[in-house]
Each structure stands twice: as C-alpha cells, then as structure tokens.
Design an enzyme around this catalytic site. Structure first.
Site: not given
Ligand code: F0G
Length: 462
Positions: A220, A75, A261, A218, A127-128, A453
């Site tokens: 990723a 844990y 990613k 960010d 990102f969204d 979407h």
């Molecule tokens: N930032 C970026 C640039 C991303 O592309 C994503 C996720 C996230 C943050 C959020 O991360 O999914 O681990 O919560 N992108 C995916 C995509 C979902 O299909 O582009 P997460």
C-alpha cells in the site's frame, strides 16, 4: 547558493481548496458526546484537522484531473483500463493485473483463491483488514515483526522488517507445511510506519521460495518504503525511488496494493500476479463480486487518476517534501514533550500515549484518551492503536488482556495540509503535555463483536 528549492519546498502549489470547519470548545464537547467518544463516529464537518487516515484522503493533481476527463466508462475493454494496466505492469512487472475497488477487496479475492482453511499466512505485521480477510477464509494470521519493532525509542532504520530467524523456524518447524503465504507489508502500518529493507525482503523471499511458499507484498505504501530505502539502506543511495519500488515487486510472486495511499487517489487497488492459474481463479471471483476484470469496481475516471498517480507518487521531490514534513512534525511534537515511535516514518506518526499518561492504566485506554483530548482541545481527529483496538475484553467489555503498547496514530493525508496545520497539531499536543494529568480515562459502554474500534461507544470517567 546554500538555499535549495528542491530540498525546501513541496513541488506543487495549490489550485483548488476546501474550507475546514472551526468549532468552539462547547461544540466539540457536544460533538464528542454524541459520537459516543469515538472519533470514527464524528461527522467530517465537525473536524478541523483530520488525521484519522492517509487512505483516500489525498489531493489529486491537475494532471490526474485532466486524465480523469478522458475516463472511458465502457463496460468491457475500456481505454482507461489499458492505460492503467500498462502503468501497473511497467511498475510491477507482473503479467497479470486485476483491478479492485480497494485493498481489502483485493485481499478477499486473493486469499479466497490462494489460502485454504487451516493454513497460516505469515507477515511482518498484517494490517487489520488483512488479518480479518485471512481469518475469514479459515486461515490463521501470524505476525513475526523483528524484535526492535517493539522498542519504540530505538533509532534502528528498518523496524518494519520481518524476524528472519523466526520465519525460518516456522517454515522448517512442525507448522511449516501449513504456511500458505508469506506476506510483507511495506511500510509496516500496524507497527509505527516503519520501512522494510530490501535485504530483508530478499532474504524473506528466498526463505519462502526454498520452502515452496508463495511470497507476496502488501504494498500500500510502496513509494514511501522505496523513499526510506533510498535514504537509509547502504547500496541504494544512487537508486531512484522508482527503481527501488520496481526491484521490490520483482522480488515477489505477486502483490495486493491499496491505491488509496500511494495511488494518490480516493479509491482503487489491484492484485498483481505471475501465476496464470492463480490469476484465473482470482478473476472468476472478481467478476462475480467486484466487476468485470477490466474495471473491477472502479470507474474509468478512477483508473485514469490512478494511472497518473502511481507515476507521480515516485517523484523524488514529492517524496522528499512529504518525508520532510512528517519529520518536522515529529521534531515539533518531541520538542513539546511527547514521545513518538522512532525514527519518524512517512505516512503517519505514532504518539506514545502510555508514556505521556502514566496516570491512566490500560483499562482506562490512555491512547484513546489522548485521541479524544486532541479533538476536545483542538478539533484534531485521530485514532488509538492500543488496548481499545487490540486488547482482549470480557463479555462486559472489561479489559482482560491489554495490548503490548498504547499508541495514537496521526496519519498524514498526501498533499493536503500545509506546515501551519501541522504546527497547530504540535501546539495542541504541547498544551496537553503541559498538564497531562487533566486527561481523563474512558470506559466502554457498548461494542460490536468484531472490529470493535470502529463502532465502540464509550464514556469519560471523571
Ligand atoms: N494494507 C495496508 C497496509 C493498509 O494500510 C490498508 C488500509 C489496507 C491494506 C486496506 O486497504 O483501505 O484500500 O481497503 N489502511 C487504511 C489506514 C484504512 O488508515 O491505514 P483499503
């Protein structure tokens, strides 16, 4: 010898495989109808080639699976946590690392501690989920992409850059005091998978610092951005991707990184911080909502796969093969008569559906129509990035303000599809491009109020 295996081959072979389903045209039509013509509603076993996301969809390596077997599920204070933290600290240099189960959880924890209601978060492009998490804490998300980002045919090498003039204006202008964060998305997933140059990162960091505003990444796709910098930016040709990634993290005060990613794993993320106070505030929230600060919602075996993954992903031979596969797919698609956002990035290609389907106005959702057609004709799943996702609708789901573009993203999972799979995708697109007018438009039947979407249902218009 002109034949060089390093530049011609992916640096791995396949050990474990998974079958992919083949449905006939009638089965695909039925699947799409019952999914409400929304690829997010399809079952994965109805999809032949899945290009919906590059997130959590990659293949792991034998070394990652061997490490996973050593996962320590204690844990608190698990050995796996220390291995993970050491790898992340070595890559980023940040003294404080907090694990979270995925990127958006990191965003929620970080923004909750860093942003106040009424503040502004400025980005090259949020990102969204990042956008949603900024707004959930009562702050405002402001995108300042560089002008060439919206010229999809421009071959400019760093169309992921932030517009430095606009950033300087905002920071020095009447809203400057409200800017609570500058957040750079590398690579820019929202606008064509385009990279950010080191020069742009350094200049944005400098501007933020001069105005006393925290500067975060960010990151990723930190490895893929580093690879494109090594190929495209003067002065970095002799740097390893790892050295470039290390330098990028060094320029920032902290980061939030989805590891689904470039962590080469199905789950995981982390927040990296220099500031001890901010760390303490994030940690309290993390423990209450994600898990204790040595696992943050992840299993020990996940932390182990990630510790290996973040090192493997920066291997030049891997990045070279991945970038080359995406570039070859772009070439095949362009040769088949379909335009893509130029130049090709690494994790995804963006099809210019607006140009391919001029007979469909924005309110018929040309991007969505092309994504549906790829499934109907070839069992290929992908998603629109256009008016269905970004447009403004009235209460009857009619489009009142279209998006500035109608794109379709083909996201490429890491180490998953072979050249034949990608050639097949280009062939299906090529068939569609021979007679684009047979592609029908769509109208919305029902849609949720937020993040439309994902759950929208539509019907085709004959
Ligand atoms: N930032 C970026 C640039 C991303 O592309 C994503 C996720 C996230 C943050 C959020 O991360 O999914 O681990 O919560 N992108 C995916 C995509 C979902 O299909 O582009 P997460």
């Amino acid at each position: 010898m002109t034949i060089d295996p390093v530049t011609m081959l992916p640096p791995y072979r396949i050990k474990v495989v998974e079958p992919i389903p083949f449905l006939d045209a009638g089965q695909r039509r039925e699947a799409m109808a019952s999914a409400g013509y929304n690829p997010f509603n399809l079952r994965a076993d109805q999809v032949t080639i899945d290009l919906l996301s590059d997130s959590g969809t990659g293949a792991t390596s034998a070394d990652q699976e061997a490490a996973a077997a050593r996962g320590d599920e204690s844990y608190a204070g698990a050995r796996s946590w220390f291995r993970f933290r050491e790898e992340i600290a070595d890559l980023t240099g940040y003294p404080h690392v907090l694990p979270v189960h995925q990127g958006r959880a990191g965003e929620r924890v970080l923004f909750g501690a860093l942003l106040k209601p009424g503040q502004i978060c400025v980005s090259n492009t949020h990102f969204d989920t990042t956008h949603a998490n900024v707004e959930l804490v009562g702050a405002q998300a402001l995108d300042l992409p560089c002008p060439e980002a919206l010229d999809f045919d421009s071959p400019a090498p760093f169309k992921g850059n932030i517009d430095l003039d606009r950033l300087a204006e905002v920071l020095a202008g009447p809203d400057g005091k409200r800017v609570g964060l500058v957040l750079m998305t590398i690579t820019n997933n929202g606008l064509g998978a385009q990279p950010v140059s080191m020069a742009n990162l350094a200049a944005a960091a400098d501007l933020a610092r001069r105005h006393g505003v925290p500067f975060f990444l960010d990151a990723a796709r930190f490895a893929e951005n580093a690879w494109l910098v090594s190929r495209r930016e003067a002065g970095y040709q002799d740097w390893t991707p790892r050295a470039i990634a290390v330098r990028a993290f060094e320029l920032a005060d902290g980061c939030v990184v989805s590891l689904k990613k470039d962590g080469l794993s199905s789950i995981g993320a982390f927040i990296g911080l220099r500031d001890a106070d901010l760390h303490a505030r994030c940690e309290a929230n993390l423990i209450a909502t994600e898990g204790f600060s040595t696992y943050g919602g992840l299993a020990g075996h996940d932390l182990e796969r990630l510790a290996v993954g973040v090192r493997e992903v920066l291997e030049p031979a891997y990045l070279q093969a991945r970038a080359a596969a995406t570039a070859r797919l772009a070439q095949m698609i362009n040769d088949a008569g379909v335009a893509t956002v130029q130049p090709a990035g690494v994790h995804a290609l963006y099809l210019n559906a607006g140009r391919l389907l001029p007979h469909l106005p924005a309110e018929r959702f040309p991007g969505h129509a092309l994504a549906c057609q790829l499934y109907l004709d070839g069992g290929i799943r992908c998603a629109e990035l256009g008016s269905l996702y970004l447009g403004t609708m009235d209460d009857d789901h009619r489009l009142v303000r279209p998006a500035p573009f109608e794109l379709v993203r083909l996201a490429i999972p890491r180490r998953v599809y072979a050249e034949e799979h990608l050639r097949y995708v280009a062939a299906v697109l090529g068939e569609i491009a021979k007679d684009p007018e047979q592609v029908t438009g769509y109208r919305i039947v029902s849609a949720p109020a937020v993040l439309r979407h994902f759950k929208v249902r539509l019907e085709p218009l004959r």
